[in-house]
Design a protein around this motif. Structure first.
Motif, PDB file in Angstrom:
ATOM      1  N   ALA A  74       0.834  -1.216   0.000  1.00 37.91           N
ATOM      2  CA  ALA A  74       0.000   0.000   0.000  1.00 37.91           C
ATOM      3  C   ALA A  74       0.860   1.255   0.000  1.00 37.91           C
ATOM      4  O   ALA A  74       0.525   2.257  -0.664  1.00 37.91           O
ATOM      5  N   LYS A  75       1.980   1.232   0.732  1.00 33.54           N
ATOM      6  CA  LYS A  75       2.872   2.395   0.763  1.00 33.54           C
ATOM      7  C   LYS A  75       3.476   2.673  -0.602  1.00 33.54           C
ATOM      8  O   LYS A  75       3.936   3.786  -0.872  1.00 33.54           O
ATOM      9  N   ASN A  76       3.487   1.654  -1.460  1.00 31.95           N
ATOM     10  CA  ASN A  76       4.017   1.801  -2.817  1.00 31.95           C
ATOM     11  C   ASN A  76       2.901   1.910  -3.856  1.00 31.95           C
ATOM     12  O   ASN A  76       3.126   1.646  -5.045  1.00 31.95           O
ATOM     13  N   GLY A  77       1.694   2.242  -3.391  1.00 29.99           N
ATOM     14  CA  GLY A  77       0.580   2.496  -4.306  1.00 29.99           C
ATOM     15  C   GLY A  77      -0.111   1.261  -4.824  1.00 29.99           C
ATOM     16  O   GLY A  77      -0.879   1.347  -5.788  1.00 29.99           O
ATOM     17  N   GLN A  78       0.111   0.107  -4.190  1.00 31.81           N
ATOM     18  CA  GLN A  78      -0.512  -1.145  -4.630  1.00 31.81           C
ATOM     19  C   GLN A  78      -1.543  -1.561  -3.585  1.00 31.81           C
ATOM     20  O   GLN A  78      -1.187  -2.073  -2.517  1.00 31.81           O
ATOM     21  N   THR A  79      -2.817  -1.345  -3.894  1.00 29.47           N
ATOM     22  CA  THR A  79      -3.889  -1.572  -2.912  1.00 29.47           C
ATOM     23  C   THR A  79      -5.015  -2.451  -3.439  1.00 29.47           C
ATOM     24  O   THR A  79      -5.925  -2.785  -2.680  1.00 29.47           O
ATOM     25  N   ARG A  80      -4.991  -2.829  -4.702  1.00 26.17           N
ATOM     26  CA  ARG A  80      -6.093  -3.601  -5.282  1.00 26.17           C
ATOM     27  C   ARG A  80      -5.815  -5.102  -5.166  1.00 26.17           C
ATOM     28  O   ARG A  80      -4.686  -5.552  -5.370  1.00 26.17           O
ATOM     29  N   ALA A  81      -6.858  -5.863  -4.850  1.00 28.13           N
ATOM     30  CA  ALA A  81      -6.724  -7.306  -4.672  1.00 28.13           C
ATOM     31  C   ALA A  81      -6.295  -7.978  -5.972  1.00 28.13           C
ATOM     32  O   ALA A  81      -6.744  -7.602  -7.062  1.00 28.13           O
ATOM     33  N   THR A  82      -5.442  -8.986  -5.852  1.00 34.31           N
ATOM     34  CA  THR A  82      -4.960  -9.714  -7.034  1.00 34.31           C
ATOM     35  C   THR A  82      -5.416 -11.173  -7.129  1.00 34.31           C
ATOM     36  O   THR A  82      -5.298 -11.760  -8.218  1.00 34.31           O
ATOM     37  N   PRO A  83      -5.904 -11.832  -6.051  1.00 32.64           N
ATOM     38  CA  PRO A  83      -6.434 -13.188  -6.244  1.00 32.64           C
ATOM     39  C   PRO A  83      -7.540 -13.192  -7.296  1.00 32.64           C
ATOM     40  O   PRO A  83      -8.333 -12.239  -7.379  1.00 32.64           O
ATOM     41  N   LEU A  84      -7.604 -14.252  -8.089  1.00 34.29           N
ATOM     42  CA  LEU A  84      -8.522 -14.270  -9.224  1.00 34.29           C
ATOM     43  C   LEU A  84      -9.007 -15.676  -9.520  1.00 34.29           C
ATOM     44  O   LEU A  84      -8.364 -16.657  -9.155  1.00 34.29           O
ATOM     45  N   LEU A  85     -10.160 -15.739 -10.172  1.00 28.59           N
ATOM     46  CA  LEU A  85     -10.673 -16.988 -10.725  1.00 28.59           C
ATOM     47  C   LEU A  85     -10.490 -16.950 -12.230  1.00 28.59           C
ATOM     48  O   LEU A  85     -10.791 -15.942 -12.882  1.00 28.59           O
ATOM     49  N   LEU A  86      -9.992 -18.056 -12.789  1.00 26.02           N
ATOM     50  CA  LEU A  86      -9.763 -18.162 -14.232  1.00 26.02           C
ATOM     51  C   LEU A  86     -10.674 -19.228 -14.812  1.00 26.02           C
ATOM     52  O   LEU A  86     -10.841 -20.299 -14.217  1.00 26.02           O
ATOM     53  N   HIS A  87     -11.230 -18.942 -15.986  1.00 23.20           N
ATOM     54  CA  HIS A  87     -12.241 -19.795 -16.615  1.00 23.20           C
ATOM     55  C   HIS A  87     -11.831 -20.072 -18.061  1.00 23.20           C
ATOM     56  O   HIS A  87     -11.566 -19.152 -18.841  1.00 23.20           O
ATOM     57  N   TYR A  88     -11.758 -21.368 -18.399  1.00 23.27           N
ATOM     58  CA  TYR A  88     -11.402 -21.795 -19.751  1.00 23.27           C
ATOM     59  C   TYR A  88     -12.435 -22.793 -20.253  1.00 23.27           C
ATOM     60  O   TYR A  88     -12.919 -23.635 -19.484  1.00 23.27           O
ATOM     61  N   GLU A  89     -12.733 -22.708 -21.546  1.00 22.65           N
ATOM     62  CA  GLU A  89     -13.576 -23.704 -22.209  1.00 22.65           C
ATOM     63  C   GLU A  89     -12.828 -24.266 -23.405  1.00 22.65           C
ATOM     64  O   GLU A  89     -11.691 -23.868 -23.679  1.00 22.65           O
ATOM     65  N   VAL A 109     -14.712 -27.711 -19.378  1.00 21.34           N
ATOM     66  CA  VAL A 109     -14.584 -26.410 -18.707  1.00 21.34           C
ATOM     67  C   VAL A 109     -13.589 -26.566 -17.562  1.00 21.34           C
ATOM     68  O   VAL A 109     -13.657 -27.530 -16.790  1.00 21.34           O
ATOM     69  N   ARG A 110     -12.688 -25.620 -17.439  1.00 21.79           N
ATOM     70  CA  ARG A 110     -11.628 -25.661 -16.428  1.00 21.79           C
ATOM     71  C   ARG A 110     -11.617 -24.359 -15.631  1.00 21.79           C
ATOM     72  O   ARG A 110     -11.555 -23.272 -16.207  1.00 21.79           O
ATOM     73  N   PHE A 111     -11.679 -24.459 -14.295  1.00 20.47           N
ATOM     74  CA  PHE A 111     -11.576 -23.305 -13.405  1.00 20.47           C
ATOM     75  C   PHE A 111     -10.358 -23.468 -12.509  1.00 20.47           C
ATOM     76  O   PHE A 111     -10.062 -24.574 -12.028  1.00 20.47           O
ATOM     77  N   THR A 112      -9.664 -22.365 -12.267  1.00 22.46           N
ATOM     78  CA  THR A 112      -8.590 -22.352 -11.288  1.00 22.46           C
ATOM     79  C   THR A 112      -8.681 -21.077 -10.458  1.00 22.46           C
ATOM     80  O   THR A 112      -9.255 -20.068 -10.888  1.00 22.46           O
ATOM     81  N   LEU A 113      -8.105 -21.144  -9.270  1.00 20.96           N
ATOM     82  CA  LEU A 113      -7.965 -19.988  -8.393  1.00 20.96           C
ATOM     83  C   LEU A 113      -6.510 -19.591  -8.386  1.00 20.96           C
ATOM     84  O   LEU A 113      -5.631 -20.406  -8.082  1.00 20.96           O
ATOM     85  N   GLY A 114      -6.225 -18.331  -8.707  1.00 16.85           N
ATOM     86  CA  GLY A 114      -4.866 -17.814  -8.616  1.00 16.85           C
ATOM     87  C   GLY A 114      -4.688 -17.030  -7.334  1.00 16.85           C
ATOM     88  O   GLY A 114      -5.501 -16.151  -7.023  1.00 16.85           O
TER      89      GLY A 114
END
Length: 259
Positions: free
Chosen positions: A140-155, A247-252
């Motif tokens: 946060a002190k370096n301007g990085q405050t947004r969440a980065t974990p993500l769900l990815l979806h492939y077909e 269909v393939r889902f992953t959590l990053g």
């Protein structure tokens, strides 16, 4: 608000708190039971390590069910628009889902000693704090405050080009992918691919096929490799091969936040 409604809300809140505590205890125990010595050795030698199944099928299914939601995510990326590949993914908003928060917070302390060893090997003075919350404060002190974990979806026909997940000047050197779908039953193809580029050498690819619930830990950008004159930096990129069916889902799980 009548007394009965208030009581129901209080009881509902208490039940949710208990459920979160039970889940957190379960995640803590599962992480503690992993062979972290073997994991760290694999990360040193290969730049990645695959755990036994850590998430249960119902936990994987619950995460997949979140994907249609708009409220839980801050952005939706269609890969083909940016020539990232084909498929799509969504970045979570804060607050993160309980299980994602717990995985991120409680796996970090097992990885931070290795992250600091890698920095020392490469001659970097940067030291990562023991607690993930303290690391996020530094982001946060370096301007990085947004969440980065993500769900990815492939077909069928989708893929992800080789890339690195770096979202600012601060980047943790390790990250994780949690496999939420079952290869063979839900999809075919879609292997996880890691490509290592050593200086003045041909690139080397590793192809990982994981089962539902397993977690792959791997280098975010680079890892140290010992040579005749000491350690040198090896560049790492990762992606996903083309899905043949299903269909393939992953959590990053990325430990640093984004600008």
């Amino acid at each position: 608000m009548d007394f009965l409604t208030l009581r129901q809300r209080i009881e509902h809140g208490l039940v949710k708190q208990l459920e979160r505590k039970i889940m957190e205890t379960a995640i803590l125990e599962r992480l503690a039971n992993l062979d972290w010595t073997a994991i760290q050795e694999s990360l040193w030698q290969q730049g990645y390590a695959l755990t036994p199944p850590l998430l249960t099928p119902p936990e994987c299914a619950d995460l997949v069910k979140l994907y249609p939601s708009r409220e839980r995510f801050r952005s939706h990326i269609i890969m083909s628009r940016y020539r990232f590949g084909r498929g799509d993914y969504k970045y979570f908003n804060y607050p993160l889902p309980d299980i994602v928060q717990q995985l991120r917070d409680h796996s970090y302390p097992y990885l931070v000693p290795l992250a600091n060893e890698w920095n020392r090997a490469l001659g970097s003075p940067e030291t990562f704090p023991d607690r993930h919350s303290a690391f996020l404060e530094f982001c946060a002190k370096n301007g990085q405050t947004r969440a980065t974990p993500l769900l990815l979806h492939y077909e069928s026909g989708d893929y992800n080009c080789l890339h690195q997940d770096v979202y600012g000047s601060v980047a943790f050197p390790l990250q994780a992918t949690c496999f939420l779908s079952q290869v063979g039953a839900d999809y075919e193809g879609g292997e996880f691919v890691i490509v290592e580029q050593q200086p003045r050498a041909q690139s080397k690819a590793e192809v990982i096929v994981a089962q539902q619930g397993q977690i792959l830990l791997f280098a975010t950008r680079y890892r140290p490799v010992k040579g005749s004159r000491g350690f040198y930096r090896v560049n790492m990129r990762h992606g996903v091969s083309r899905l043949k069916r299903g269909v393939r889902f992953t959590l990053g799980v990325i430990y640093h936040d984004s600008q």
